[in-house]
Motif scaffolding. Sequence first.
Motif, mmCIF file in Angstrom:
data_model
loop_
_atom_site.group_PDB
_atom_site.id
_atom_site.type_symbol
_atom_site.label_atom_id
_atom_site.label_comp_id
_atom_site.label_asym_id
_atom_site.label_seq_id
_atom_site.Cartn_x
_atom_site.Cartn_y
_atom_site.Cartn_z
ATOM 1 N N GLN A 192 4.071 -10.255 0.839
ATOM 2 C CA GLN A 192 3.094 -10.950 1.672
ATOM 3 C C GLN A 192 2.278 -11.971 0.883
ATOM 4 O OE1 GLN A 192 1.397 -7.106 3.608
ATOM 5 N NE2 GLN A 192 1.134 -8.711 5.142
ATOM 6 N N LEU A 193 2.385 -11.941 -0.426
ATOM 7 C CA LEU A 193 1.606 -12.842 -1.270
ATOM 8 C C LEU A 193 2.341 -14.174 -1.445
ATOM 9 C CD1 LEU A 193 0.490 -10.281 -4.009
ATOM 10 C CD2 LEU A 193 -0.632 -10.848 -1.836
ATOM 11 N N TYR B 32 9.418 -11.528 6.135
ATOM 12 C CA TYR B 32 9.580 -10.150 5.670
ATOM 13 C C TYR B 32 9.658 -9.226 6.878
ATOM 14 C CZ TYR B 32 4.567 -11.296 5.791
ATOM 15 O OH TYR B 32 3.328 -11.791 6.129
ATOM 16 N N ASP B 33 9.751 -7.896 6.613
ATOM 17 C CA ASP B 33 9.943 -6.947 7.714
ATOM 18 C C ASP B 33 8.857 -5.866 7.700
ATOM 19 O OD1 ASP B 33 10.623 -5.276 5.634
ATOM 20 O OD2 ASP B 33 12.766 -5.262 6.075
ATOM 21 N N GLU B 34 9.152 -4.748 8.393
ATOM 22 C CA GLU B 34 8.166 -3.681 8.579
ATOM 23 C C GLU B 34 7.836 -2.913 7.304
ATOM 24 O OE1 GLU B 34 12.137 -1.675 9.168
ATOM 25 O OE2 GLU B 34 11.225 -3.607 9.648
ATOM 26 N N LYS B 35 8.589 -3.143 6.224
ATOM 27 C CA LYS B 35 8.327 -2.399 4.995
ATOM 28 C C LYS B 35 6.976 -2.780 4.366
ATOM 29 C CE LYS B 35 11.834 0.312 4.895
ATOM 30 N NZ LYS B 35 12.780 0.392 3.788
ATOM 31 N N ILE B 36 6.337 -3.840 4.873
ATOM 32 C CA ILE B 36 4.981 -4.140 4.396
ATOM 33 C C ILE B 36 4.018 -3.017 4.807
ATOM 34 C CG2 ILE B 36 5.357 -6.633 4.462
ATOM 35 C CD1 ILE B 36 3.680 -6.708 7.040
ATOM 36 N N GLU B 37 4.319 -2.323 5.893
ATOM 37 C CA GLU B 37 3.492 -1.200 6.344
ATOM 38 C C GLU B 37 3.678 0.009 5.434
ATOM 39 O OE1 GLU B 37 1.332 -1.941 8.749
ATOM 40 O OE2 GLU B 37 2.329 -1.924 10.708
ATOM 41 N N ILE C 37 6.493 10.444 -3.524
ATOM 42 C CA ILE C 37 6.780 9.659 -2.320
ATOM 43 C C ILE C 37 5.893 8.421 -2.275
ATOM 44 C CG2 ILE C 37 5.168 10.918 -0.818
ATOM 45 C CD1 ILE C 37 8.623 9.506 0.161
ATOM 46 N N HIS C 38 4.671 8.538 -2.759
ATOM 47 C CA HIS C 38 3.780 7.380 -2.798
ATOM 48 C C HIS C 38 4.268 6.342 -3.805
ATOM 49 C CE1 HIS C 38 0.018 9.444 -0.872
ATOM 50 N NE2 HIS C 38 0.993 9.203 -0.009
ATOM 51 N N LYS C 39 4.851 6.809 -4.885
ATOM 52 C CA LYS C 39 5.425 5.880 -5.865
ATOM 53 C C LYS C 39 6.583 5.107 -5.248
ATOM 54 C CE LYS C 39 7.430 5.691 -10.510
ATOM 55 N NZ LYS C 39 7.840 6.490 -11.705
ATOM 56 N N GLN C 40 7.379 5.798 -4.428
ATOM 57 C CA GLN C 40 8.487 5.121 -3.746
ATOM 58 C C GLN C 40 7.965 4.084 -2.754
ATOM 59 O OE1 GLN C 40 11.519 7.856 -2.186
ATOM 60 N NE2 GLN C 40 10.694 9.437 -3.552
ATOM 61 N N CYS C 41 6.862 4.401 -2.078
ATOM 62 C CA CYS C 41 6.276 3.447 -1.123
ATOM 63 C C CYS C 41 5.827 2.164 -1.818
ATOM 64 C CB CYS C 41 5.079 4.075 -0.405
ATOM 65 S SG CYS C 41 5.485 5.431 0.714
ATOM 66 N N LYS C 42 5.442 2.268 -3.081
ATOM 67 C CA LYS C 42 4.924 1.127 -3.829
ATOM 68 C C LYS C 42 6.026 0.400 -4.602
ATOM 69 C CE LYS C 42 0.492 1.320 -2.881
ATOM 70 N NZ LYS C 42 -0.228 0.193 -2.227
ATOM 71 N N PRO D 75 11.186 -4.124 -1.327
ATOM 72 C CA PRO D 75 10.975 -3.472 -0.021
ATOM 73 C C PRO D 75 12.188 -2.695 0.473
ATOM 74 C CG PRO D 75 11.147 -5.865 0.220
ATOM 75 C CD PRO D 75 11.033 -5.585 -1.245
ATOM 76 N N ARG D 76 13.388 -3.096 0.045
ATOM 77 C CA ARG D 76 14.588 -2.401 0.482
ATOM 78 C C ARG D 76 14.681 -0.997 -0.088
ATOM 79 N NH1 ARG D 76 18.729 -6.865 -1.532
ATOM 80 N NH2 ARG D 76 17.275 -6.630 -3.286
ATOM 81 N N LYS D 77 13.961 -0.747 -1.187
ATOM 82 C CA LYS D 77 14.008 0.564 -1.832
ATOM 83 C C LYS D 77 12.852 1.475 -1.403
ATOM 84 C CE LYS D 77 16.439 -1.152 -5.927
ATOM 85 N NZ LYS D 77 16.420 -1.285 -7.415
ATOM 86 N N ARG D 78 11.997 0.983 -0.548
ATOM 87 C CA ARG D 78 10.917 1.830 -0.037
ATOM 88 C C ARG D 78 11.459 2.763 1.041
ATOM 89 N NH1 ARG D 78 7.205 -3.404 0.930
ATOM 90 N NH2 ARG D 78 7.151 -4.096 -1.263
#
Length: 393
Positions: free
Chosen positions: A299-300, A315-320, A348-353, A357-360
């Motif tokens: 998003q930056l 981009y897609d919904e992975k920003i959420e 799981i939080h590490k994966q979110c970050k 984005p494809r790997k979240r």
Amino acid sequence: MRNSRESSSFPMFSKLSLHLFYPKRQWIRALFYLCIIMYVGLCYVSRKHLLPLARMLTNNKTIREVDNEHLKFTCIWSVVDRREKCKPRCGHGYFGLYGMTKCQPWLSCEEIDQLKMRGGIGHHGYVKEIWRSHWNTFPVVVKKLRRNDIAGIVGKDGYFKGIDLMKNFFQPSVLLQLVGHCNDVIVTEVHPLLDAQDIENRWKEYPTYNTVSTRLGMCITYVDILKVLQSGTDGKIYVQCDAPSLNKLTQQFLITEDFRLVLSDVDSIETILLNGTNRRLIKCTDWGELHGHFSAPEQLWPYNESFQADKMPLYDEKIEIWKIPDVCLFFLGEDPSAFLVKRSLKNIHKQCKNQDPRKRPSAEEVLQVYIRVLRDVVGTTMNVTLYSSQQDN
């Protein structure tokens, strides 16, 4: 002899009870009676908190469904009223408020014109004014577009798009319930605990419910809402664009009377259209150039030149998904009792970050981890009632 036999047959526990209830020393006796009085007083003072808590802990679900002939009711334990409240589950074009026995059609323009405003409620929106009112003794909220304000003029398109989403969303339980609409005025149900930005104040008002399981439960309902929005059931994926900061995002959600969340502000929802494996991606540029660590990296602004919205990559919904850890840690708070939960969520939080984005993980994957932690780490016996598991009529 008779007296002797009666004396010898006197139960030993009776003698013991005499020593307990009639101690020889006066100060011991006074202390004993004082302890009894304090215990009875404590039970009396705390009964209004203990009873509802016991009710919540013994219920398998915080939301209960009741069938009454051809009408279904949703029942909750209200922490505000300290009692069970039920409302009918209604189909498209109808609404049901707590205490109603049947569904009613959305209010017409004539009915909305008769509503009397009774003062502002919570945080007034940037684009709209928010007022209290009543319809047939039932409390409701009235929202009006700021017609004479530059914010209202700029946000008008999103405001009407939000009304359409509330009218037509395939699973309305995750959204603030619509009661009626007329032009730029909408009427909705009331959630007296207001928005999630003030969650810490709500814990102070209802300390009995300030537990790790309730806090983690709010993380669960937040991710469950994302799961529903991103499920693509109706051929669309919905992404909340009005969330450039944690403070702004938490204002978009209201706290229900059983400490769950419901999405209230849908003015800036963007839609990813699905066509087989093809997607029409989005970009959130209403706030201009985004900065900081809360927004996802994609998003930056990626270029060295000055920001131009039309050149911003899609981009897609992975920003959420990127924002989930920040939101959940906000709900968990700084209490030491949440330490084990935070440690269990670290992976799981590490994966979110993940920068890619494809790997979240998906919202569904995060949700399952949260539920497992609630069961295995927190140790609660309560089942989790999910929005995504409900079938709305």
